[in-house]
Enzyme design. Structure first.
Site, PDB file in Angstrom:
ATOM      1  N   ASP A   8       0.405  -2.895  -6.624  1.00  0.00           N
ATOM      2  CA  ASP A   8       1.406  -2.815  -7.690  1.00  0.00           C
ATOM      3  C   ASP A   8       1.245  -1.471  -8.396  1.00  0.00           C
ATOM      4  OD1 ASP A   8       3.258  -3.303  -9.629  1.00  0.00           O
ATOM      5  OD2 ASP A   8       2.140  -4.929 -10.603  1.00  0.00           O
ATOM      6  N   ASP A 103       8.077  -0.997  -6.142  1.00  0.00           N
ATOM      7  CA  ASP A 103       6.710  -0.615  -6.517  1.00  0.00           C
ATOM      8  C   ASP A 103       5.662  -1.691  -6.251  1.00  0.00           C
ATOM      9  OD1 ASP A 103       7.582  -2.314  -8.624  1.00  0.00           O
ATOM     10  OD2 ASP A 103       5.996  -1.476  -9.873  1.00  0.00           O
ATOM     11  N   GLU A 104       6.015  -2.685  -5.470  1.00  0.00           N
ATOM     12  CA  GLU A 104       5.092  -3.795  -5.261  1.00  0.00           C
ATOM     13  C   GLU A 104       5.187  -4.293  -3.835  1.00  0.00           C
ATOM     14  OE1 GLU A 104       4.746  -7.673  -7.582  1.00  0.00           O
ATOM     15  OE2 GLU A 104       6.079  -6.437  -8.801  1.00  0.00           O
TER      16      GLU A 104
HETATM   17 MG    MG Z   1       4.365  -2.214 -11.133  1.00  0.00          MG
END
Ligand code: MG
Length: 357
Positions: A8, A103-104
């Site tokens: 993350d 983003d993960e």
């Molecule tokens: Mg994040």
């Protein structure tokens, strides 16, 4: 036993902006829609979070909490480019990648034999590679299933690593506050608190039958995660059918203008997710639950798939008017987009391998 890593990026959009605009480093930065246009916060830098600003909060409220916050409109094309860079790094270690958003992602490294096959060392290597390539920090969670890996990546944020070993999984979950569980939203948390469920250990005391009676189809999931059990595989081809957002009011709403404002804000939030995943949608659905707990949904499909705000926003008044919201008090409003398809500009990429990245 599987080896799962959840990666993350830390305050992703905001960190990219601070990276590219050095004058904003160390300042509270919010990436999102303008407060004057009912925008919502897409990402808040850690400096902004100190003022209580969180993503998905309205930009107007963020401004109240921190009047000198720096507002930045999102630059999705830049975030996508960074996201692809990160994805390329993942692919050097495994092809079992499930992106959750820009983003993960989950990575299954069970079959990965670099670095002695140690998931912990692979996670450290991923974080180092990401930083070297992007000057951005990522947090990683390592465990034996997706649920625990996701919980773990949150433990030492930002720029942190947390490993939950199999022998510690159940104890970790036992101590976890119920509101921190992935999959337990604020409304469920409140319900659980009312029944005295404050931690994973409290949840574990409830029988399968009790959970089924109180939570319906989510019961099995709650029963399992209370024990640190999660058999869901890392799926490389995940396509969601819809994206939605809804909110329940502390006091029922009566005014149409107020309802429309709420719907617009929910729409903005959903469109942001749509944009993060590079999708279009065709169908907009409005859900209205009245004070008497009856509910209706009303849908409208566009002629062409879109990810534009105005195309959908235009439909809201008519959809709302086709309910009884003007004559009955409303306790919940929600917006869902469905009939999802990839945005055209992503077609030159590998077609189906990592559709969301
Ligand atoms: Mg994040």
């Amino acid at each position: 036993m599987r080896k799962i890593i959840h990666i993350d990026m830390d305050a992703f959009f905001a960190s990219v902006e601070q990276r590219d605009n050095p004058e904003w480093r160390g300042l509270p930065v919010v990436v999102g829609g303008a407060p004057s246009r009912r925008g919502v916060v897409a990402a808040a830098s850690y400096e902004a979070r100190r003022f209580g600003i969180r993503s998905a909060m309205s930009s107007a409220r963020a401004l109240q909490r921190c009047p000198h916050v720096v507002f930045v409109p999102p630059r999705f094309e830049v975030y996508r480019a960074v996201s692809e860079q990160i994805h390329g790094i993942f692919a050097q270690y495994t092809d079992m990648i499930e992106p959750l958003s820009l983003d993960e992602a989950y990575l299954d490294v069970s079959a990965c034999d670099v670095l002695g096959g140690s998931a912990t060392r692979i996670a450290e290597a991923l974080r180092a590679d990401i930083f070297r390539a992007t000057q951005l920090t990522a947090s990683a969670g390592v465990s034996y299933n997706k649920f625990l890996a996701k919980m773990a990546s949150d433990q030492n944020k930002p720029d942190g690593l947390c490993v939950i070993h199999p022998q510690r999984g159940e104890a970790f979950v036992g101590e976890l506050p119920i509101g921190d569980f992935h999959g337990v939203g604020p409304a469920t948390e409140k319900k659980m608190q009312q029944w005295g469920i404050r931690t994973g250990a409290d949840l574990r005391k409830k029988s399968r039958e009790w959970l089924a009676a109180h939570f319906g189809k989510s019961a099995g999931y709650y029963y399992d995660i209370a024990r640190g059990v999660d058999e869901r595989p890392v799926r490389t081809h995940r396509i969601r059918k819809s994206i939605g957002s809804e909110t329940t009011f502390a006091q029922d709403l009566n005014r149409e203008a107020a309802m429309l404002a709420v719907l617009e804000q929910r729409l903005e939030k959903v469109l942001l997710q749509l944009e993060k995943k590079r999708w279009n949608a065709r169908t907009l659905t409005v859900k209205v639950k009245y004070a008497d707990f009856t509910q209706v949904t009303r849908s409208k499909s566009l002629d062409e798939p879109s990810h534009g705000v105005s195309a959908f926003r235009r439909q809201l008044p008519e959809l709302l008017r086709s309910t009884e919201a003007r004559s009955k008090p409303v306790r919940l409003l929600g917006v869902t987009l469905s009939n999802l398809s990839p945005q055209a500009d992503s077609s030159e990429e590998e077609p189906s391998q990592y559709p969301l990245f």
